[in-house]
Design a protein around this motif. Structure first.
Motif: not given
Lengths: 215, 215, 215
Positions: B105-126
């Protein structure tokens, strides 16, 4: 259908009113200040719909934009605080309106999700969310385990109501109006019967000894 | 990559299964009724992903639209309730799958946030939110301080996993698949080692006298 | 107006800082581990704004995308944990900055909702949400009834601040800057006076006997 819609709207405001009374009553018993009572009443009345609107992307949530809901919730709060001993004696009428609110919110929640083009699973889950979400937030804010998770046939009635809406929509049974009325009737009747005859869902482990530790 | 994706999906369902077992176990111990147990199991399994999808605007949340998650959560609940004494003895396997769920869930959560075009901070937090959000909601509903805030290296493992995904994406290290596998491995290993050797994060003030008042 | 905006931004970071200190202090007293303290501090500082952004569809929420807030919250946490006995003695300065944060978040929350084209009711409700949401989430995570619902004029000050912004916008009173300054001043002054003179809102039923059961 316009008359039906107006009837809907009046009943939805009645449900909002009943939900707000239940919220204000619970907050008043916990000795919150007057702002806290208003806040809890508003959250119970509109919280479920706000959660649903966040999930389907209907922004901003209707509970925040339509002042009718806020005003109805505040009137219900004022009456609850002003006539508290009366409201406590009126427990039966309040539960009656609460059951109306439950049924209406389950049905309109499912309908709104379908109207936004989402599938049946979303509609059922968000119908339940609309109907019970406010009560769950109330219990979280008052730091108690949500009562709908512990006992009583409440969310199950909402589930059935939402399910009938989804099935009726899937098979295109007649006009949506009749399906909605059937869903409302089933949900409301089940809830009232559960109250009258104290129907509970089974609780696995109810007879366990108290020696288990919470984990 | 298609095989990798299928493997992902199977592992994600395994994680959902493990998370649902942990939710159903906690709810069963608190003597919730059967609806409450199902609700908590579903929330633990899907709550984190739903929060993430609300934040990135992936509406409606995947946890609500894909019935696989719901069915897996309900099967896990049925098994937990039906074979409760067995599940309690199987604590180790459950923690093992829970660690798998956490990592995925940590990995797919970060990947999905990046795939939606958001930055690294968003991806880590989400990524963290996806991994631990369900457990936090479970603890809120059961009115206890979320266990991940009190002790155990749990969210920190999720943070590391999500961080590796973000760093790998930033520097375009090889194919995303290898970065993801590295992130999964680090997160999973750290979590298992923390369980095995009882690693806790420092708790400032642990040795204070009990005379401080909560504020 | 650019200078005003920069001033805003600095004050908003100061408010974030104060809110994070209040979160870290509460978490430290509850003996959470270092991750839990950081998490609570971040949630208090950014939770209200995240709720607002979810409701107005400003995705992903600014609290997640702008790393300034995260860094300020982490610095506040580090200082709180490192100099805990000092921070406890500094209660007055912390409440002072908290009042600044409350005022700024109420005003900027209302302004952002109006800027997204929503009506006055939404702006007032989300102004309050921005200002008090983080504190409510903190209290939920620490399993206590949100303090703003129990006593103190806190949310009411936020309501007034947001209301002035909305009224000023409706009647197009001069430049938005002056209205905002008036709103900030009223909210901040009311909060400080309430702290100084222990103003509470009325609590209906405060003098009831304890024999009522929670429902």
């Amino acid at each position: 259908m316009d008359k039906l819609y107006s009837l809907y709207y009046v009943l939805e405001l009645a449900g909002t009113f009943a939900f707000a009374i239940s919220g204000a009553t619970a907050a008043r018993k916990r000795k919150l200040d007057i702002f806290g009572i208003c806040a809890i009443a508003f959250v119970v009345a509109c919280g479920g719909g706000i959660l649903r609107d966040l999930c389907i992307g209907a922004l901003p949530p209707a509970g925040l934009t339509n002042w009718h809901y806020l005003v109805v919730a505040l009137i219900a709060t004022a009456l609850t605080v002003g006539f508290f001993s009366l409201v406590q004696r009126l427990n039966h009428p309040v539960l009656f309106f609460d059951a109306i609110g439950l049924s209406l919110f389950a049905v309109t929640g499912a309908q709104k999700s379908l109207a936004y083009g989402y599938n049946g699973e979303v509609a059922v889950l968000l119908g339940i969310t609309t109907a019970v979400g406010g009560g769950v937030i109330r219990d979280i804010l008052l730091t108690r385990v949500p009562i709908i998770l512990e006992k009583e046939i409440y969310a199950l009635a909402a589930l059935l109501g939402a399910l009938i809406v989804v099935i009726g929509d899937h098979f295109k049974w007649g006009s949506g109006g009749w399906v909605a009325i059937a869903a409302l009737t089933v949900c409301f009747t089940l809830r009232i019967l559960a109250l009258r005859y104290h129907w509970d869902l089974p609780t696995p482990g109810k007879n366990d000894t108290g020696s288990e530790k919470h984990n």
